[in-house]
Every structure is written in C-alpha cells, then in structure tokens.
Design an enzyme around this catalytic site. Sequence first.
Site, mmCIF file in Angstrom:
data_model
loop_
_atom_site.group_PDB
_atom_site.id
_atom_site.type_symbol
_atom_site.label_atom_id
_atom_site.label_comp_id
_atom_site.label_asym_id
_atom_site.label_seq_id
_atom_site.Cartn_x
_atom_site.Cartn_y
_atom_site.Cartn_z
ATOM 1 N N LYS A 22 0.840 -1.219 0.000
ATOM 2 C CA LYS A 22 0.000 0.000 0.000
ATOM 3 C C LYS A 22 0.868 1.260 0.000
ATOM 4 O O LYS A 22 0.682 2.167 -0.808
ATOM 5 C CB LYS A 22 -0.912 0.003 1.234
ATOM 6 C CG LYS A 22 -1.600 1.326 1.473
ATOM 7 C CD LYS A 22 -2.341 1.384 2.797
ATOM 8 C CE LYS A 22 -1.502 1.637 4.008
ATOM 9 N NZ LYS A 22 -1.456 2.987 4.562
ATOM 10 N N ASN A 23 1.808 1.324 0.946
ATOM 11 C CA ASN A 23 2.562 2.571 1.094
ATOM 12 C C ASN A 23 3.544 2.817 -0.052
ATOM 13 O O ASN A 23 3.952 3.955 -0.276
ATOM 14 C CB ASN A 23 3.263 2.615 2.457
ATOM 15 C CG ASN A 23 2.257 2.799 3.582
ATOM 16 O OD1 ASN A 23 1.102 3.183 3.333
ATOM 17 N ND2 ASN A 23 2.666 2.513 4.807
ATOM 18 N N CYS A 116 -5.089 13.095 13.240
ATOM 19 C CA CYS A 116 -4.874 11.689 12.912
ATOM 20 C C CYS A 116 -5.260 10.880 14.144
ATOM 21 O O CYS A 116 -5.103 11.344 15.268
ATOM 22 C CB CYS A 116 -3.407 11.478 12.579
ATOM 23 S SG CYS A 116 -2.935 9.759 12.550
ATOM 24 N N ARG A 121 0.721 14.292 13.592
ATOM 25 C CA ARG A 121 1.583 13.884 12.465
ATOM 26 C C ARG A 121 1.868 15.124 11.639
ATOM 27 O O ARG A 121 1.188 15.420 10.667
ATOM 28 C CB ARG A 121 0.891 12.790 11.638
ATOM 29 C CG ARG A 121 0.813 11.491 12.404
ATOM 30 C CD ARG A 121 0.059 10.446 11.640
ATOM 31 N NE ARG A 121 0.787 9.902 10.507
ATOM 32 C CZ ARG A 121 0.244 9.078 9.626
ATOM 33 N NH1 ARG A 121 -1.005 8.701 9.738
ATOM 34 N NH2 ARG A 121 0.963 8.626 8.614
ATOM 35 N N ASP A 304 4.208 0.170 12.165
ATOM 36 C CA ASP A 304 2.972 -0.372 11.576
ATOM 37 C C ASP A 304 2.724 -1.833 11.954
ATOM 38 O O ASP A 304 1.711 -2.407 11.543
ATOM 39 C CB ASP A 304 3.008 -0.239 10.042
ATOM 40 C CG ASP A 304 2.976 1.217 9.606
ATOM 41 O OD1 ASP A 304 2.540 2.066 10.407
ATOM 42 O OD2 ASP A 304 3.396 1.505 8.468
ATOM 43 N N ARG A 396 -8.731 0.106 4.568
ATOM 44 C CA ARG A 396 -7.829 1.084 3.949
ATOM 45 C C ARG A 396 -6.561 0.413 3.435
ATOM 46 O O ARG A 396 -6.009 0.834 2.420
ATOM 47 C CB ARG A 396 -7.395 2.130 4.987
ATOM 48 C CG ARG A 396 -8.455 3.102 5.351
ATOM 49 C CD ARG A 396 -7.883 4.174 6.207
ATOM 50 N NE ARG A 396 -6.788 4.859 5.520
ATOM 51 C CZ ARG A 396 -6.215 5.958 5.934
ATOM 52 N NH1 ARG A 396 -6.626 6.522 7.045
ATOM 53 N NH2 ARG A 396 -5.237 6.515 5.258
HETATM 54 N N1 EPU Z 1 7.519 13.911 11.105
HETATM 55 C C1 EPU Z 1 7.803 15.221 11.394
HETATM 56 N N2 EPU Z 1 7.621 16.179 10.418
HETATM 57 C C2 EPU Z 1 7.174 15.861 9.174
HETATM 58 C C3 EPU Z 1 6.893 14.518 8.877
HETATM 59 C C4 EPU Z 1 7.065 13.555 9.871
HETATM 60 O O1 EPU Z 1 8.211 15.546 12.507
HETATM 61 O O2 EPU Z 1 7.050 16.760 8.347
HETATM 62 C C5 EPU Z 1 7.705 12.867 12.137
HETATM 63 C C6 EPU Z 1 6.409 12.175 12.526
HETATM 64 O O3 EPU Z 1 5.709 12.869 13.531
HETATM 65 C C7 EPU Z 1 6.892 10.809 12.987
HETATM 66 C C8 EPU Z 1 8.131 10.572 12.119
HETATM 67 O O4 EPU Z 1 8.478 11.826 11.569
HETATM 68 O O5 EPU Z 1 7.284 10.852 14.334
HETATM 69 C C9 EPU Z 1 7.926 9.578 11.015
HETATM 70 O O6 EPU Z 1 6.776 9.931 10.253
HETATM 71 P P1 EPU Z 1 6.735 9.723 8.689
HETATM 72 O O7 EPU Z 1 6.723 11.047 8.015
HETATM 73 O O8 EPU Z 1 7.799 8.757 8.300
HETATM 74 O O9 EPU Z 1 5.302 9.068 8.504
HETATM 75 P P2 EPU Z 1 4.374 9.205 7.249
HETATM 76 O O10 EPU Z 1 5.157 9.387 6.020
HETATM 77 O O11 EPU Z 1 3.290 10.194 7.548
HETATM 78 C C10 EPU Z 1 4.409 6.676 6.670
HETATM 79 C C11 EPU Z 1 3.401 5.598 6.475
HETATM 80 C C12 EPU Z 1 2.780 5.230 7.809
HETATM 81 C C13 EPU Z 1 3.890 4.788 8.761
HETATM 82 C C14 EPU Z 1 4.967 5.868 8.876
HETATM 83 C C15 EPU Z 1 6.157 5.450 9.692
HETATM 84 C C16 EPU Z 1 2.604 6.055 4.246
HETATM 85 C C17 EPU Z 1 1.506 6.504 3.370
HETATM 86 N N3 EPU Z 1 2.373 6.076 5.552
HETATM 87 O O12 EPU Z 1 3.703 7.777 7.226
HETATM 88 O O13 EPU Z 1 1.919 4.141 7.552
HETATM 89 O O14 EPU Z 1 3.363 4.532 10.023
HETATM 90 O O15 EPU Z 1 5.437 6.217 7.559
HETATM 91 O O16 EPU Z 1 6.770 4.349 9.142
HETATM 92 O O17 EPU Z 1 3.646 5.635 3.775
HETATM 93 C C18 EPU Z 1 0.121 2.680 7.934
HETATM 94 O O18 EPU Z 1 0.380 2.147 6.854
HETATM 95 O O19 EPU Z 1 -0.661 2.181 8.784
HETATM 96 C C19 EPU Z 1 0.763 3.955 8.251
HETATM 97 C C20 EPU Z 1 0.291 4.787 9.162
#
Ligand code: EPU
Length: 420
Positions: A22-23, A116, A121, A304, A396
């Site tokens: 998915k991701n 969220c 997030r 995850d 989802r």
């Molecule tokens: N963070 C920041 N600033 C930002 C972005 C992220 O501080 O601008 C922090 C977040 O608060 C968190 C850390 O960085 O503590 C990691 O977050 P990340 O940005 O990596 O998460 P994401 O890209 O929003 C993706 C996956 C999530 C998964 C996370 C962590 C996708 C679409 N989503 O989210 O997947 O939990 O990486 O691996 O790729 C799921 O599939 O259930 C899911 C939530």
Amino acid sequence: MDKFVVEGDRRLQGTVKISGAKNASLALMPACILAPGLYRLTNTPNNRDVWTFSRLLGEMGIHAELNNDELFIDSTNITSFEAPYELVKQMRASIYVLGPLVARFGKARVSLPGGCNFGPRPIDLHLKGLERLGAEIEVEGGYIIASSKKLRGTHFHFDVSSVGASVNVLMAATLAHGHTTLTNVALEPEVTALAHMLTKMGAKIDGIGTTTLEIDGVDDLKYVDEETIPDRIEAATFLIAAAATKGDATLTNVNAHHLTAVVQALEDSGCTVYITGQTIRVSMDSNPEPVDITTAPYPGYPTDAQAQWAAYMLNCTGAASIRDAIYPTRFGYVAELHRLGADIEMSDGSCLVKGGAKLTGASVMSSDLRASASLIIAAMMASGSSEILRVYHLDRGYEALEVRMNALGASIRREQYQEF
Ligand code: EPU
C-alpha cells in the site's frame, strides 16, 4: 458500516499470497504526475487507500483504473492542481501530490491533512524541503498554496527520518534546476521503490538505498511501467497472526530482506522461520517467550506492526514491553484488548503486555488500520466469538483480509451494521 464477526480458538495453516505494498503504491501513484503518459503499475493492492488516491487523481483529470493488480494511470491531461479537503482528510498521503505538482506546473493547492487517530503527524518537513527547493508556500483557508517559477537544486537535511517528506521532496528535486543533496533520507523500502521508478523515468539519482541522495535535476521525465514491491506490513501481520494462533503459514510474494526485524523478533519468541526466495514460512507450537520491541525507522521494528505484536504477546510466558518511538500515542487498541480480557499496563509511549490472561470474545472497536489487525489477531486467540466494529479502517490497507485469513482456517464474517 461493516463489522467482522470473528470466531476464536483458531489456528492458521496454509499458504497466502502477499499483496503489493500500500505505502509503496501511494508513493508511485503521485510520481505519475511528474510526466505525461499512460503508466502501468503492476502488483498494486486493491484496497481503499489506493481507491482514494485514484479518486484524488481523478479530481485532477488523471484517469486511474485498477484491473486486477494492474493500475493504469493516464496523466496525459492534467486539468486541476488541487487536492480537496474531502479526500485529504480521508488519507494523509494525498499530500504527496504537492511536490510533483509544484515541480512540474509551478502551482498546487493542497488541503492540510488535519488530525490523525494516533496522535500528531506534522508535515513541516514536507513544506521546509519544498521551500528549500524554491517553492513559495502559504497556508490559507486550511489549504497549502505552493507556487514556483522553476525549482532549483539545494541541500536539505531532514531533521527527523520521514517517509512522507522524503517522498515529496525527492519527487520535486528530480525536476529542479541543478543539483540537490538530501541527507537523512528515510531508508524505508517504499522510498527506495519510488527512487527506482523515478530513475526508470529518467531522473538522475545517486545513493539510492542510503540516507544521502544526490539528484541532478532534469528538464523532463518519461512515463514507465513499474512493479510495486510486496507489502512488508501485510506480510508481518500474517506472520504474527500465524504465530499467535500457534499455526504454520507460508507467505508467497514477499521480500524477506524487508522483514528482518520482524523475523528476528518472531525467532526470539520461539517461532521457526524458513526463508526461501520470495517465500517465508513461520511455524509455532507453544506460547511465545516474551520479546520486547521498540519501533524505529527502517530497518528497525516497524511502527505499523507494533499493535499486532502486542496481540501476539497476550499469550507470552511473562511480560513484554512494546514501545513506539515513532508514534508514542499509537496505543488506541489497548483499551479494546482490555475488553477481551487482556492484562496490559499503559505508560508514556509504551505498554507492558502481561501474558497468560484468559481472553474471551467481546465487542471491540477499531481505531486505525493497524489497531484493527491487532484486534483480529487477539479475537482469533480468544475463546468464543468477537465482533470488531468500524472495519473500514482495516479496509484502507488490507486487501480482502477476512477472505485470505479464512483460507488459512480463520472464521471471520463480514456483516453490515448501523452505528447510532
Ligand atoms: N515527522 C515530522 N515532520 C514531518 C513529517 C514527519 O516531525 O514533516 C515525524 C512524525 O511525527 C513521525 C516521524 O516523523 O514521528 C515519522 O513519520 P513519517 O513522516 O515517516 O510518517 P508518514 O510518512 O506520515 C508513513 C506511512 C505510515 C507509517 C509511517 C512510519 C505512508 C503513506 N504512511 O507515514 O503508515 O506509520 O510512515 O513508518 O507511507 C500505515 O500504513 O498504517 C501507516 C500509518
């Protein structure tokens, strides 16, 4: 709304094919905005997030159609540069259209994602990275408004390892004028998969698979066919479910390299794991040893898959601590597991699962995608029947999970209900 009725005391046994990630799909789909043409993305999972992203592309005049596991995306004519709140609030990854739109068209209007279910997030790094590349960004009326004449190469360090920010900024940098160096880029396989697709499209990226990417911007890219990598979290869910039900399951279409931390934790808990090519088999015949986990960016144990691990540890011979260092409040499932009889103590950013409590079926509520998977695993371990409400969270990110669990010996019925 749909709910699952899950019969307990089940043992999973047999073979299941793992879907595309998915991701990874959610990163490959916006990449199709970077160059016009008809893309074919194979091994695409058939789940609600992919449909939602397809709808979002549709709003922009980009036709997306899923045919079995082949996703065709026609980005020849893009007619709008906006991601509306209606869709972004359903799926945060909608923000991935921001980088490609501003890089190729110099404009984008994307709703802020809002709250969220498992805590804050932020998206500050997405915006900072794009600003470093020369985009002007304003927030107005709940929308991010980005504009730029032509992005230009830069240095950008991600203060925190972020999958989403890495995806967004990397896509934008491929079309920027000049050289970009990105440091502390997320190592998650989904980011690497995107970088491979971008390279195939003609992007010049060095350092793929490391935390430093060197990108030479190009004037334009070309459309391609690409195969989506297997879903490591879906695989982890099936592996843990098989172990938790003292089962013996074989997963095909997996990349075991992406699952090292999960496989190690399973082995430490007493499972036997066999890896051959693209197949993993897990076998377990006793209650697990307690194994503590702390989530970390890849290649660490994935956030995850922490909720699923907590369910597995409900039968452990002792107590196991589960700490989420990425999302310290991602424990909405704990109160629901209590309803099944679990003995879990919560503290800041972690919980302690005490094994051996008697689990009995109950009515429980999903709060997010992975929490739903945890509840299903626990319901299969419990005695009696459980119902899991709000399974739209599960839909989802898992393709027909109940059908595939049932093929392994589970008993899960999807039923409709009304919530008042
Ligand atoms: N963070 C920041 N600033 C930002 C972005 C992220 O501080 O601008 C922090 C977040 O608060 C968190 C850390 O960085 O503590 C990691 O977050 P990340 O940005 O990596 O998460 P994401 O890209 O929003 C993706 C996956 C999530 C998964 C996370 C962590 C996708 C679409 N989503 O989210 O997947 O939990 O990486 O691996 O790729 C799921 O599939 O259930 C899911 C939530």
